[in-house]
Enzyme design. Sequence first.
Site, short mmCIF file in Angstrom:
data_model
loop_
_atom_site.label_atom_id
_atom_site.label_comp_id
_atom_site.label_asym_id
_atom_site.label_seq_id
_atom_site.Cartn_x
_atom_site.Cartn_y
_atom_site.Cartn_z
N GLU A 88 44.80 -21.35 2.02
CA GLU A 88 44.81 -22.81 2.11
C GLU A 88 46.09 -23.38 1.49
O GLU A 88 46.86 -22.67 0.87
CB GLU A 88 43.60 -23.41 1.38
N ARG B 59 33.87 -28.50 -6.92
CA ARG B 59 35.21 -27.99 -7.27
C ARG B 59 36.27 -28.78 -6.52
O ARG B 59 36.00 -29.45 -5.53
CB ARG B 59 35.34 -26.50 -6.92
N ASN C 92 39.40 -29.14 -3.97
CA ASN C 92 39.56 -28.43 -2.71
C ASN C 92 40.92 -28.60 -2.06
O ASN C 92 41.58 -27.63 -1.77
CB ASN C 92 38.48 -28.86 -1.72
N ASN D 208 38.56 -32.67 2.61
CA ASN D 208 39.58 -31.74 3.07
C ASN D 208 40.78 -32.48 3.65
O ASN D 208 40.70 -33.62 4.08
CB ASN D 208 38.99 -30.82 4.15
N ASP E 252 39.88 -29.15 9.33
CA ASP E 252 40.20 -28.62 8.00
C ASP E 252 41.52 -29.26 7.54
O ASP E 252 41.68 -30.47 7.61
CB ASP E 252 40.27 -27.10 8.06
#
Length: 285
Positions: free
Chosen positions: A17, A101, A103, A149, A198
């Site tokens: 990522e 968390r 991201n 995201n 995403d």
Amino acid sequence: MSDLRIIERDRRDTLGEGPLWVASEDALYWVDILDRRVNRLSLADDAVTSVVMPELIGWVIERADRPGFIAGLASGFAELTLDPFQIRKIVTPEPLSPKVRMNDAKADRAGRIFAGTMCYEGAEPIGSLYRLDSDLSIAPVDQGYRIANGPAISDDGRTIYHTDSAEGLVYRMVLHSDGSLGAREVFLRFPDEWGSPDGMTMDAEGGLWIAHWGGSRVTRFLADGSIDRAIHVPALQVTSCTFAGPNLDRMFITSAADGLDGEHDGALFEVDPGVRGLPTLKFGG
């Protein structure tokens, strides 16, 4: 467009990522969230190095006037240098429960970072979008995400795109000069056959490139939401993309091997996107 290239290295990313082009080093950085790594590709010789982190890491963003990065660790924002290796925690977003968390994130033209949080399992809408200002203060600017995201910010700095991957929605919001956001509106709704939206990036012509988790491609969308082109890659879980190189005409695409065993799942890919990207924006603090 040229053929797709697979970057040769000795491992695949469990959850690749956050690709980041660092022009001063002629290098691409990206993270493996679940394997707790910061990876670096030298464009000069294709050498790949990797540094293991003490906890999950969602992203790194270059600093404008100081060495190193701001990093999005599972526990919150931190200052990070890799040589020498040092981490200093800055602030933990509130409420950041054990279920949540960090991201994904991007910097804007004003040197602020917009960073999302997500529920670990993506099941509950307890994620938020936070803004980290250059004085290291933090403010929540949007809420109610299952998997926050892919922030992407327009070249003029007035529009921010943000995704809830679990809901299949890409939102568009006005970004005000003070860092506050306008009302959330749905820009795109991904049908099931596309996979989930995403990571995202914008090009110099205003196109929005979105990675398809579960869709084996990245797609360029125009301002009206129509599809301009798609680039297919031999990995199912495509996670993000960015422009790199001195001319910003090389695109790198990250992917994830988590739960898969395909030959190229978790690989890093390079393609010629046929358009140039925008310069990397840095954190101002």
